[in-house]
Design an enzyme around this catalytic site. Sequence first.
Site, PDB file in Angstrom:
ATOM      1  N   SER A 113       0.913  -0.950  -0.094  1.00 52.03           N
ATOM      2  CA  SER A 113      -0.072  -0.062   0.117  1.00 52.03           C
ATOM      3  C   SER A 113       0.830   1.325   0.038  1.00 52.03           C
ATOM      4  O   SER A 113       1.534   1.488  -0.729  1.00 52.03           O
ATOM      5  CB  SER A 113      -0.864   0.007   1.430  1.00 52.03           C
ATOM      6  OG  SER A 113      -1.929   1.009   1.080  1.00 52.03           O
ATOM      7  N   ASP A 173     -10.053  -3.814  -5.330  1.00 50.16           N
ATOM      8  CA  ASP A 173      -9.280  -3.059  -4.448  1.00 50.16           C
ATOM      9  C   ASP A 173     -10.019  -1.568  -4.625  1.00 50.16           C
ATOM     10  O   ASP A 173      -9.984  -1.012  -5.443  1.00 50.16           O
ATOM     11  CB  ASP A 173      -7.863  -2.404  -4.630  1.00 50.16           C
ATOM     12  CG  ASP A 173      -7.133  -2.072  -3.407  1.00 50.16           C
ATOM     13  OD1 ASP A 173      -7.800  -1.264  -2.771  1.00 50.16           O
ATOM     14  OD2 ASP A 173      -6.086  -2.176  -3.322  1.00 50.16           O
ATOM     15  N   HIS A 226      -8.414  -4.903  -0.896  1.00 50.86           N
ATOM     16  CA  HIS A 226      -7.074  -4.428  -0.466  1.00 50.86           C
ATOM     17  C   HIS A 226      -6.495  -5.107   0.771  1.00 50.86           C
ATOM     18  O   HIS A 226      -6.539  -4.968   1.681  1.00 50.86           O
ATOM     19  CB  HIS A 226      -7.384  -2.845  -0.030  1.00 50.86           C
ATOM     20  CG  HIS A 226      -6.023  -2.107   0.311  1.00 50.86           C
ATOM     21  ND1 HIS A 226      -5.137  -1.720  -0.754  1.00 50.86           N
ATOM     22  CD2 HIS A 226      -5.465  -1.490   1.576  1.00 50.86           C
ATOM     23  CE1 HIS A 226      -4.059  -1.321  -0.211  1.00 50.86           C
ATOM     24  NE2 HIS A 226      -4.289  -0.800   1.094  1.00 50.86           N
TER      25      HIS A 226
END
Length: 329
Positions: free
Chosen positions: A173, A230, A261
């Site tokens: 991320s 995501d 995610h």
Amino acid sequence: MNRHFKSGIISLLITSLPAIVFHFQQCNIILISAFSTSTTTTAVRTPSSTTSSSDGFDGKRDNTKAAVIFLHGLGDTPDGWSKLAEVLPSIRPNLANIDITYVFPPAPCIGVSVNGGEKMPGWFDVFDWPIGLDAKDDPKGLAQSVRSVEKIVKQLEEEEGIHPSRVVIGGFSQGGAVALMAAYNRRKKDAIPFAGCICLSGWLPMKQYLDIDEGAAESTPLLWAHGQHDKKIVFEQQTYGVNKLENAGVDVTACTYPVGHETADFEEIADMADFLESVLTVKSAKPKKPRSADPDFDGEEEPENEDETNALLYYLCAIGIEESLKAAT
């Protein structure tokens, strides 16, 4: 949506970002998605089982050594991710035959604008949520985090004899965004390309100001893994970022999975192990890729003046303001 309501949602979303917790049961790997609540303040280093018994670094380069620096996501800690040091070699035994030092540094605690200024572990500020293609960048925060990565690389070389060309930079991320910047964008002219870069569910910041050195593009392959569903770091970020980097000459392996995610998919961790094995073991040289003269998409609008100032700030911070002033004189 008012600010306080939005802040509450973002707080919930950020605290649900997954760290990965692994344990072993009769040689079967079990992956559990969980949020780590520990307050780790130092990097976790876990050498492989083949670590040399030498008491110290003798100043000579040892090409049998390698390192993986992995950066966690926003609001997380290194604790869950540190289990990768055990899991990756279990998936690809060849990794256990390499003297690998795994480094999982913690992000500083900073105020995050999208969360009403609430402080949490983060590599740079975030102004938009979800992170779409038009998300605003934090050039200063990015540059500071890149410098932190570079300091770790320098320390690994000076104290453990691990050459930068044997270092893989990766992250999940927000950590993946920093990894991309550290590996490719506006590196110093004399910087040694890394062995590889891993971006898990991340994004490419400073898209309009890519300046990728030819050496980094040719010598630092990239694994970009992303969930097709995501909703936090939108899936389009992978498509866009991969296109930009490939046009700049980077050898990109793009993997997608039917998840959101998260990184609780065994296939994704296996792909990561495969990638590490491919870049850290001896292999034949690949033909050089020609670098694209224009890595931008056709029809992309010119950036605003504020963005140009931000790009200059990133560049000055990334190379060091003092160094840039010396170069100008």
